[in-house]
Design a protein around this motif. Structure first.
Motif, PDB file in Angstrom:
ATOM      1  N   PRO A 212       5.194 -11.063 -21.550  1.00 33.47           N
ATOM      2  CA  PRO A 212       5.666 -11.899 -22.986  1.00 33.47           C
ATOM      3  C   PRO A 212       6.582 -11.048 -23.892  1.00 33.47           C
ATOM      4  CG  PRO A 212       3.506 -10.958 -22.969  1.00 33.47           C
ATOM      5  CD  PRO A 212       3.809 -10.649 -21.850  1.00 33.47           C
ATOM      6  N   LEU A 213       7.459 -11.757 -24.637  1.00 28.60           N
ATOM      7  CA  LEU A 213       8.327 -11.151 -25.864  1.00 28.60           C
ATOM      8  C   LEU A 213       7.232 -10.762 -26.944  1.00 28.60           C
ATOM      9  CD1 LEU A 213      10.859 -14.143 -26.058  1.00 28.60           C
ATOM     10  CD2 LEU A 213      10.881 -12.058 -24.782  1.00 28.60           C
ATOM     11  N   ILE A 214       7.541  -9.576 -27.243  1.00 25.73           N
ATOM     12  CA  ILE A 214       6.703  -8.818 -28.486  1.00 25.73           C
ATOM     13  C   ILE A 214       7.419  -9.202 -29.743  1.00 25.73           C
ATOM     14  CG2 ILE A 214       5.642  -6.813 -29.392  1.00 25.73           C
ATOM     15  CD1 ILE A 214       4.550  -7.810 -26.709  1.00 25.73           C
ATOM     16  N   LEU A 215       6.827 -10.000 -30.558  1.00 29.09           N
ATOM     17  CA  LEU A 215       7.519 -10.187 -31.761  1.00 29.09           C
ATOM     18  C   LEU A 215       6.931  -9.264 -33.043  1.00 29.09           C
ATOM     19  CD1 LEU A 215       7.230 -14.198 -31.768  1.00 29.09           C
ATOM     20  CD2 LEU A 215       8.937 -12.700 -30.897  1.00 29.09           C
ATOM     21  N   LYS A 216       7.603  -8.481 -33.160  1.00 29.55           N
ATOM     22  CA  LYS A 216       7.239  -7.406 -34.332  1.00 29.55           C
ATOM     23  C   LYS A 216       7.454  -7.792 -35.442  1.00 29.55           C
ATOM     24  CE  LYS A 216       7.313  -3.510 -31.065  1.00 29.55           C
ATOM     25  NZ  LYS A 216       6.568  -2.288 -31.101  1.00 29.55           N
TER      26      LYS A 216
ATOM     27  N   ALA B 180       6.549 -17.519 -22.964  1.00 28.95           N
ATOM     28  CA  ALA B 180       5.303 -16.543 -24.004  1.00 28.95           C
ATOM     29  C   ALA B 180       5.703 -15.626 -24.895  1.00 28.95           C
ATOM     30  CB  ALA B 180       4.287 -16.028 -22.892  1.00 28.95           C
ATOM     31  N   ALA B 181       5.019 -15.337 -26.069  1.00 32.32           N
ATOM     32  CA  ALA B 181       5.355 -14.495 -27.044  1.00 32.32           C
ATOM     33  C   ALA B 181       4.095 -13.970 -27.804  1.00 32.32           C
ATOM     34  CB  ALA B 181       6.258 -14.931 -27.869  1.00 32.32           C
TER      35      ALA B 181
ATOM     36  N   VAL C 160      14.894  -4.439 -22.820  1.00 32.94           N
ATOM     37  CA  VAL C 160      13.766  -3.768 -22.900  1.00 32.94           C
ATOM     38  C   VAL C 160      12.878  -4.063 -21.506  1.00 32.94           C
ATOM     39  CG1 VAL C 160      11.719  -3.607 -24.306  1.00 32.94           C
ATOM     40  CG2 VAL C 160      14.000  -3.813 -25.401  1.00 32.94           C
ATOM     41  N   GLY C 161      12.701  -5.348 -21.189  1.00 29.45           N
ATOM     42  CA  GLY C 161      11.997  -5.732 -20.171  1.00 29.45           C
ATOM     43  C   GLY C 161      12.403  -4.976 -18.871  1.00 29.45           C
ATOM     44  N   VAL C 162      13.459  -4.997 -18.579  1.00 28.54           N
ATOM     45  CA  VAL C 162      13.947  -4.088 -17.365  1.00 28.54           C
ATOM     46  C   VAL C 162      13.675  -2.532 -17.433  1.00 28.54           C
ATOM     47  CG1 VAL C 162      15.970  -3.528 -16.088  1.00 28.54           C
ATOM     48  CG2 VAL C 162      15.797  -5.645 -16.686  1.00 28.54           C
ATOM     49  N   PHE C 163      13.822  -1.880 -18.758  1.00 33.29           N
ATOM     50  CA  PHE C 163      13.495  -0.787 -18.873  1.00 33.29           C
ATOM     51  C   PHE C 163      12.234  -0.479 -18.606  1.00 33.29           C
ATOM     52  CE2 PHE C 163      11.863   2.833 -21.561  1.00 33.29           C
ATOM     53  CZ  PHE C 163      12.980   3.874 -21.167  1.00 33.29           C
TER      54      PHE C 163
ATOM     55  N   PHE D  85      13.227 -15.992 -32.378  1.00 31.06           N
ATOM     56  CA  PHE D  85      13.464 -15.649 -31.028  1.00 31.06           C
ATOM     57  C   PHE D  85      13.921 -16.982 -30.212  1.00 31.06           C
ATOM     58  CE2 PHE D  85       9.175 -17.374 -31.669  1.00 31.06           C
ATOM     59  CZ  PHE D  85       8.911 -17.960 -30.563  1.00 31.06           C
ATOM     60  N   SER D  86      14.317 -16.477 -28.970  1.00 29.34           N
ATOM     61  CA  SER D  86      14.754 -17.643 -28.118  1.00 29.34           C
ATOM     62  C   SER D  86      14.505 -17.291 -26.605  1.00 29.34           C
ATOM     63  CB  SER D  86      16.163 -17.872 -27.990  1.00 29.34           C
ATOM     64  OG  SER D  86      16.836 -16.459 -27.802  1.00 29.34           O
ATOM     65  N   CYS D  87      14.272 -18.042 -25.767  1.00 34.04           N
ATOM     66  CA  CYS D  87      13.950 -18.064 -24.242  1.00 34.04           C
ATOM     67  C   CYS D  87      14.990 -18.771 -23.585  1.00 34.04           C
ATOM     68  CB  CYS D  87      12.631 -18.622 -23.995  1.00 34.04           C
ATOM     69  SG  CYS D  87      11.344 -17.129 -24.443  1.00 34.04           S
TER      70      CYS D  87
END
Length: 135
Positions: free
Chosen positions: A33-37, A59-60, A12-15, A47-49
């Motif tokens: 940041p990661l988006i936690l829906k 960051a999320a 998603v980030g690359v897109f 989630f993981s990093c």
């Protein structure tokens, strides 16, 4: 329970990286940041990093209402900071459920901290896993 893997977030980030952030966007960084829906009310998300000497933090972001409680569980990491929608923040997530003071978008910042920054530059990246519950 939902699970977000950094591998999925990378896709998603690359897109979106060219349009929204430029080419220097690393998913899980403060710029991207990661988006936690999470669904309204009570929800739990995993989630993981992947952290390394060159990417020592993650960051999320997530949405919540004032009065809800947030609980973060998972891998031990030196710093856990929750930034409120107003920009103020706290590191009291260590103490268990934390009552959220504002309605809006919160940012979780997780990082190695000074004690772990002395890792060797040749250390392999490590995957860290957490679960966030908002209720």
């Amino acid at each position: 329970m939902k699970h977000i893997n950094l591998i999925l977030a990378l896709g998603v980030g690359v897109f979106f990286s060219g349009a929204a952030y430029g080419t220097s966007c690393q998913p899980g960084s403060e710029k991207c940041p990661l988006i936690l829906k999470m669904k309204r009310g009570s929800d739990k998300i995993s989630f993981s990093c992947v952290l390394s000497p060159t990417k020592p933090g993650c960051a999320a972001k997530f949405e919540a209402r004032a009065g809800q409680a947030a609980t973060l569980q998972g891998e031990a990491i030196a710093h856990k900071i929750l930034v409120f929608p107003s920009g103020d923040g706290t590191d009291e997530l260590e103490l268990g459920p934390y009552t959220l003071p504002e309605t809006g978008t919160y940012t979780l910042k997780l990082s190695y901290g000074a004690s772990m920054m002395s890792r060797d530059a040749n250390d392999r990246p490590a995957k860290y896993n957490w679960t966030l519950r908002v209720h």
